[in-house]
Design a protein around this motif. Structure first.
Motif, PDB file in Angstrom:
ATOM      1  N   LEU A  63      -3.576  -0.493  -2.781  1.00  0.00           N
ATOM      2  CA  LEU A  63      -3.142  -1.521  -1.844  1.00  0.00           C
ATOM      3  C   LEU A  63      -3.792  -1.196  -0.506  1.00  0.00           C
ATOM      4  O   LEU A  63      -3.374  -0.262   0.187  1.00  0.00           O
ATOM      5  CB  LEU A  63      -1.619  -1.538  -1.723  1.00  0.00           C
ATOM      6  CG  LEU A  63      -1.040  -2.614  -0.821  1.00  0.00           C
ATOM      7  CD1 LEU A  63      -1.405  -4.010  -1.327  1.00  0.00           C
ATOM      8  CD2 LEU A  63       0.466  -2.470  -0.721  1.00  0.00           C
ATOM      9  N   SER A  64      -4.847  -1.921  -0.209  1.00  0.00           N
ATOM     10  CA  SER A  64      -5.636  -1.607   0.980  1.00  0.00           C
ATOM     11  C   SER A  64      -6.529  -2.781   1.330  1.00  0.00           C
ATOM     12  O   SER A  64      -6.901  -3.573   0.463  1.00  0.00           O
ATOM     13  CB  SER A  64      -6.512  -0.383   0.690  1.00  0.00           C
ATOM     14  OG  SER A  64      -7.397  -0.116   1.752  1.00  0.00           O
ATOM     15  N   ALA A  86      -5.576  -4.036  -8.240  1.00  0.00           N
ATOM     16  CA  ALA A  86      -5.663  -4.223  -6.789  1.00  0.00           C
ATOM     17  C   ALA A  86      -5.000  -5.528  -6.376  1.00  0.00           C
ATOM     18  O   ALA A  86      -5.667  -6.540  -6.199  1.00  0.00           O
ATOM     19  CB  ALA A  86      -7.127  -4.196  -6.342  1.00  0.00           C
ATOM     20  N   PRO A  87      -3.671  -5.495  -6.222  1.00  0.00           N
ATOM     21  CA  PRO A  87      -3.028  -6.707  -5.702  1.00  0.00           C
ATOM     22  C   PRO A  87      -3.552  -6.985  -4.303  1.00  0.00           C
ATOM     23  O   PRO A  87      -3.828  -6.062  -3.539  1.00  0.00           O
ATOM     24  CB  PRO A  87      -1.541  -6.371  -5.673  1.00  0.00           C
ATOM     25  CG  PRO A  87      -1.414  -4.925  -5.950  1.00  0.00           C
ATOM     26  CD  PRO A  87      -2.737  -4.412  -6.423  1.00  0.00           C
ATOM     27  N   HIS A  88      -3.729  -8.233  -3.984  1.00  0.00           N
ATOM     28  CA  HIS A  88      -4.242  -8.593  -2.664  1.00  0.00           C
ATOM     29  C   HIS A  88      -3.215  -8.200  -1.613  1.00  0.00           C
ATOM     30  O   HIS A  88      -2.028  -8.487  -1.762  1.00  0.00           O
ATOM     31  CB  HIS A  88      -4.546 -10.083  -2.589  1.00  0.00           C
ATOM     32  CG  HIS A  88      -5.366 -10.432  -1.406  1.00  0.00           C
ATOM     33  ND1 HIS A  88      -4.825 -10.578  -0.144  1.00  0.00           N
ATOM     34  CD2 HIS A  88      -6.696 -10.624  -1.265  1.00  0.00           C
ATOM     35  CE1 HIS A  88      -5.782 -10.856   0.717  1.00  0.00           C
ATOM     36  NE2 HIS A  88      -6.927 -10.897   0.055  1.00  0.00           N
ATOM     37  N   PRO A  89      -3.640  -7.521  -0.543  1.00  0.00           N
ATOM     38  CA  PRO A  89      -2.694  -7.070   0.482  1.00  0.00           C
ATOM     39  C   PRO A  89      -1.904  -8.207   1.132  1.00  0.00           C
ATOM     40  O   PRO A  89      -0.831  -7.981   1.666  1.00  0.00           O
ATOM     41  CB  PRO A  89      -3.562  -6.368   1.525  1.00  0.00           C
ATOM     42  CG  PRO A  89      -4.870  -6.141   0.886  1.00  0.00           C
ATOM     43  CD  PRO A  89      -5.000  -7.104  -0.255  1.00  0.00           C
ATOM     44  N   ASP A  90      -2.440  -9.428   1.082  1.00  0.00           N
ATOM     45  CA  ASP A  90      -1.741 -10.559   1.694  1.00  0.00           C
ATOM     46  C   ASP A  90      -0.864 -11.318   0.704  1.00  0.00           C
ATOM     47  O   ASP A  90      -0.300 -12.352   1.042  1.00  0.00           O
ATOM     48  CB  ASP A  90      -2.752 -11.531   2.309  1.00  0.00           C
ATOM     49  CG  ASP A  90      -3.471 -10.921   3.507  1.00  0.00           C
ATOM     50  OD1 ASP A  90      -2.882 -10.030   4.156  1.00  0.00           O
ATOM     51  OD2 ASP A  90      -4.608 -11.326   3.782  1.00  0.00           O
ATOM     52  N   GLU A 113      -3.386   3.128   7.130  1.00  0.00           N
ATOM     53  CA  GLU A 113      -3.586   2.362   8.341  1.00  0.00           C
ATOM     54  C   GLU A 113      -3.417   0.893   8.043  1.00  0.00           C
ATOM     55  O   GLU A 113      -3.920   0.380   7.052  1.00  0.00           O
ATOM     56  CB  GLU A 113      -5.028   2.586   8.840  1.00  0.00           C
ATOM     57  CG  GLU A 113      -5.097   3.136  10.240  1.00  0.00           C
ATOM     58  CD  GLU A 113      -6.541   3.345  10.639  1.00  0.00           C
ATOM     59  OE1 GLU A 113      -7.129   2.404  11.164  1.00  0.00           O
ATOM     60  OE2 GLU A 113      -7.039   4.440  10.387  1.00  0.00           O
ATOM     61  N   ASN A 114      -2.708   0.187   8.908  1.00  0.00           N
ATOM     62  CA  ASN A 114      -2.523  -1.248   8.741  1.00  0.00           C
ATOM     63  C   ASN A 114      -1.914  -1.617   7.394  1.00  0.00           C
ATOM     64  O   ASN A 114      -2.234  -2.652   6.832  1.00  0.00           O
ATOM     65  CB  ASN A 114      -3.859  -2.002   8.924  1.00  0.00           C
ATOM     66  CG  ASN A 114      -4.472  -1.739  10.274  1.00  0.00           C
ATOM     67  OD1 ASN A 114      -3.776  -1.671  11.276  1.00  0.00           O
ATOM     68  ND2 ASN A 114      -5.773  -1.558  10.314  1.00  0.00           N
TER      69      ASN A 114
END
Length: 122
Positions: A63-64, A86-90, A113-114
């Motif tokens: 998750l990045s 890789a799920p989309h961070p949004d 970070e973020n």
């Protein structure tokens, strides 16, 4: 010669060692990453996965945002013969939280970070 992504990366690293493969921004300055650095970092991720019992076909999530560190992790998962999730961070919080669990994900890398507020916990 094996035409896997890890094998091709190794070949490129041997052939182009100090040549720049990508650049990353660090405190406002662009810094070069060499093929040899990319190769050693993805190998380190693969070794770390194997150390925790990760095996061929196991699922590892990340998750990045797209960053050089995320690239090292993606390639390290492939190098450990794993499957990358890789799920989309949004994505919606519920989807980000349930996708790793429902997929049988063994390891989840979360950017420090973020990190989105919808990052899974527990």
């Amino acid at each position: 010669m094996t035409d896997t992504i890890p094998a091709l990366l190794t070949q490129r690293a041997v052939a182009n060692g100090s040549s720049v493969v990508l650049r990353k921004k660090d405190r406002g300055l662009w810094k070069a990453v060499a093929w040899s650095d990319l190769d050693s970092r993805r190998r380190a991720v693969a070794a770390a996965l194997r150390t925790v019992g990760f095996r061929q076909g196991d699922i590892a999530g990340i998750l990045s945002e797209t960053t050089p560190d995320a690239v090292y992790v993606h390639l390290g998962i492939l190098s450990a013969a794993g499957v990358r999730l890789a799920p989309h961070p949004d994505a919606e919080a519920d989807q980000v939280r349930t996708t790793p669990r429902d997929s049988g994900c063994r390891v989840l890398f979360v950017a420090h970070e973020n990190t989105p507020a919808n990052a899974p916990t527990g």
